[in-house]
Design a protein around this motif. Sequence first.
Motif, mmCIF file in Angstrom:
data_model
loop_
_atom_site.group_PDB
_atom_site.id
_atom_site.type_symbol
_atom_site.label_atom_id
_atom_site.label_comp_id
_atom_site.label_asym_id
_atom_site.label_seq_id
_atom_site.Cartn_x
_atom_site.Cartn_y
_atom_site.Cartn_z
ATOM 1 N N UNK A 1 0.851 -1.196 0.000
ATOM 2 C CA UNK A 1 0.000 0.000 0.000
ATOM 3 C C UNK A 1 0.890 1.251 0.000
ATOM 4 N N UNK A 2 0.759 2.089 -1.036
ATOM 5 C CA UNK A 2 1.472 3.364 -1.060
ATOM 6 C C UNK A 2 0.702 4.366 -0.215
ATOM 7 N N UNK A 3 1.350 4.886 0.809
ATOM 8 C CA UNK A 3 0.679 5.749 1.779
ATOM 9 C C UNK A 3 1.051 7.210 1.595
ATOM 10 N N UNK A 4 2.313 7.480 1.300
ATOM 11 C CA UNK A 4 2.839 8.839 1.322
ATOM 12 C C UNK A 4 3.210 9.327 -0.071
ATOM 13 N N UNK A 5 3.258 10.639 -0.208
ATOM 14 C CA UNK A 5 3.800 11.280 -1.396
ATOM 15 C C UNK A 5 4.602 12.488 -0.940
ATOM 16 N N UNK A 6 5.777 12.676 -1.492
ATOM 17 C CA UNK A 6 6.603 13.824 -1.114
ATOM 18 C C UNK A 6 6.147 15.058 -1.882
ATOM 19 N N UNK A 7 6.568 16.216 -1.406
ATOM 20 C CA UNK A 7 6.221 17.462 -2.088
ATOM 21 C C UNK A 7 6.757 17.464 -3.517
ATOM 22 N N UNK A 86 -6.110 10.801 -5.027
ATOM 23 C CA UNK A 86 -6.351 11.846 -4.035
ATOM 24 C C UNK A 86 -5.110 12.029 -3.172
ATOM 25 N N UNK A 87 -4.785 13.285 -2.880
ATOM 26 C CA UNK A 87 -3.730 13.618 -1.926
ATOM 27 C C UNK A 87 -4.336 14.470 -0.828
ATOM 28 N N UNK A 88 -4.122 14.070 0.421
ATOM 29 C CA UNK A 88 -4.630 14.801 1.577
ATOM 30 C C UNK A 88 -3.458 15.391 2.349
ATOM 31 N N UNK A 89 -3.685 16.543 2.964
ATOM 32 C CA UNK A 89 -2.618 17.155 3.755
ATOM 33 C C UNK A 89 -3.225 18.026 4.839
ATOM 34 N N UNK A 90 -2.382 18.415 5.813
ATOM 35 C CA UNK A 90 -2.789 19.321 6.877
ATOM 36 C C UNK A 90 -1.570 20.118 7.320
ATOM 37 N N UNK A 96 -4.346 14.976 11.186
ATOM 38 C CA UNK A 96 -5.734 15.159 10.760
ATOM 39 C C UNK A 96 -5.946 14.598 9.363
ATOM 40 N N UNK A 97 -4.974 14.810 8.476
ATOM 41 C CA UNK A 97 -5.090 14.300 7.107
ATOM 42 C C UNK A 97 -5.223 12.791 7.091
ATOM 43 N N UNK A 98 -4.606 12.124 8.075
ATOM 44 C CA UNK A 98 -4.693 10.666 8.128
ATOM 45 C C UNK A 98 -6.127 10.194 8.340
ATOM 46 N N UNK A 99 -6.938 10.986 9.022
ATOM 47 C CA UNK A 99 -8.350 10.615 9.206
ATOM 48 C C UNK A 99 -9.048 10.569 7.844
ATOM 49 N N UNK A 100 -8.781 11.562 6.984
ATOM 50 C CA UNK A 100 -9.360 11.547 5.640
ATOM 51 C C UNK A 100 -8.793 10.393 4.825
ATOM 52 N N UNK A 105 -9.819 5.365 2.118
ATOM 53 C CA UNK A 105 -9.411 3.983 1.860
ATOM 54 C C UNK A 105 -10.503 3.014 2.309
ATOM 55 N N UNK A 106 -11.106 3.277 3.464
ATOM 56 C CA UNK A 106 -12.191 2.428 3.952
ATOM 57 C C UNK A 106 -13.392 2.466 3.021
ATOM 58 N N UNK A 107 -13.567 3.610 2.335
ATOM 59 C CA UNK A 107 -14.693 3.778 1.411
ATOM 60 C C UNK A 107 -14.421 3.165 0.044
ATOM 61 N N UNK A 108 -13.218 2.639 -0.165
ATOM 62 C CA UNK A 108 -12.910 1.981 -1.424
ATOM 63 C C UNK A 108 -12.147 2.816 -2.417
ATOM 64 N N UNK A 109 -11.734 4.015 -2.038
ATOM 65 C CA UNK A 109 -10.894 4.834 -2.917
ATOM 66 C C UNK A 109 -9.473 4.273 -2.828
ATOM 67 N N UNK A 110 -8.976 3.736 -3.920
ATOM 68 C CA UNK A 110 -7.764 2.918 -3.853
ATOM 69 C C UNK A 110 -6.471 3.722 -3.845
ATOM 70 N N UNK A 111 -6.466 4.898 -4.448
ATOM 71 C CA UNK A 111 -5.225 5.681 -4.541
ATOM 72 C C UNK A 111 -5.372 6.961 -3.728
ATOM 73 N N UNK A 112 -5.017 6.872 -2.463
ATOM 74 C CA UNK A 112 -5.055 8.026 -1.561
ATOM 75 C C UNK A 112 -3.679 8.135 -0.906
ATOM 76 N N UNK A 113 -3.072 9.302 -0.973
ATOM 77 C CA UNK A 113 -1.756 9.514 -0.367
ATOM 78 C C UNK A 113 -1.826 10.676 0.617
#
Length: 278
Positions: A1-7, A86-90, A96-100, A105-113
């Motif tokens: 699972x790819x979790x992170x993305x750098x700037x 999708x990319x989330x940040x805070x 906080x971004x981890x909650x999104x 991911x729980x909702x089935x969106x496969x590519x979220x970083x």
Amino acid sequence: MDVLISAAELADRFSDVRLLDVRWTVMQPDGRPAYLEGHLPGAVFVDLDADLADHSAAGRGRHPLPTPDAFQTSARRWGLNGGDSVVVYDDWNGQAASRAWWLLRAAGVSDVRILDGGWAAWQRFGGRIATGAVVAEPGDVTITSLDGLASVDINEVAVQSKWGDIRILDARASARYRGDEEPLDPRAGHIPGAVSAPTAENINADGTFRIPAELRERFNALGAGEGPVTVYCGSGVTATHQIAALAVAGYAATLYPGSWSEWSSDPERPVATGPDPI
């Protein structure tokens, strides 16, 4: 699972992703003013309290999970379509971004970083900044459940606590785990059998996640390699950061959404104090 993305990676993919700005902290729950002052271009503001929780669900902690229907309504308002990346940040080290990230991911969106290092990392990189609100064209994403990632309720956690066959990690600060202080919830202490694993130890001084090898060493020392893992925090927000860090390390984990705010509100549930699990 790819979790992170750098700037830097995000800058190369900027036109290919949907950006969500999840400014929120316990002390500053309204992140909209900061968002309006400056955000990544095209980023839509996500209100954690309104969009990532269901406060009508009484007795389930301070941030109960939203229903699938409500979460779909929010995600469509953010402009999300089926198949989007999708990319989330805070501006709170990803907590906080981890909650999104977890909910999507729980909702089935496969590519979220998660943008590693968040708003601060983007500024250090010298990325473009926009001001004011972004209103997205409504999306068409379909969300029918939040079962894509594992979660447990209070009764399941009670069984785990009693029998000890699953490692329970408490992601709050050590002082709250020990019961030295409790600024938010009814009782101080921790769930019996839980191990102290403060979320702050997942990150470097600059707010980025520690490298996978370091996180594996950390979580192995906490027993994550010995079997299933459940994570809780105060109200199910920063526990998702712990789950993201575990995923970076190569481990899957289960979220207890009600967390300490739910457990400590039930006088029938036992509480342990001090530095040890029991």
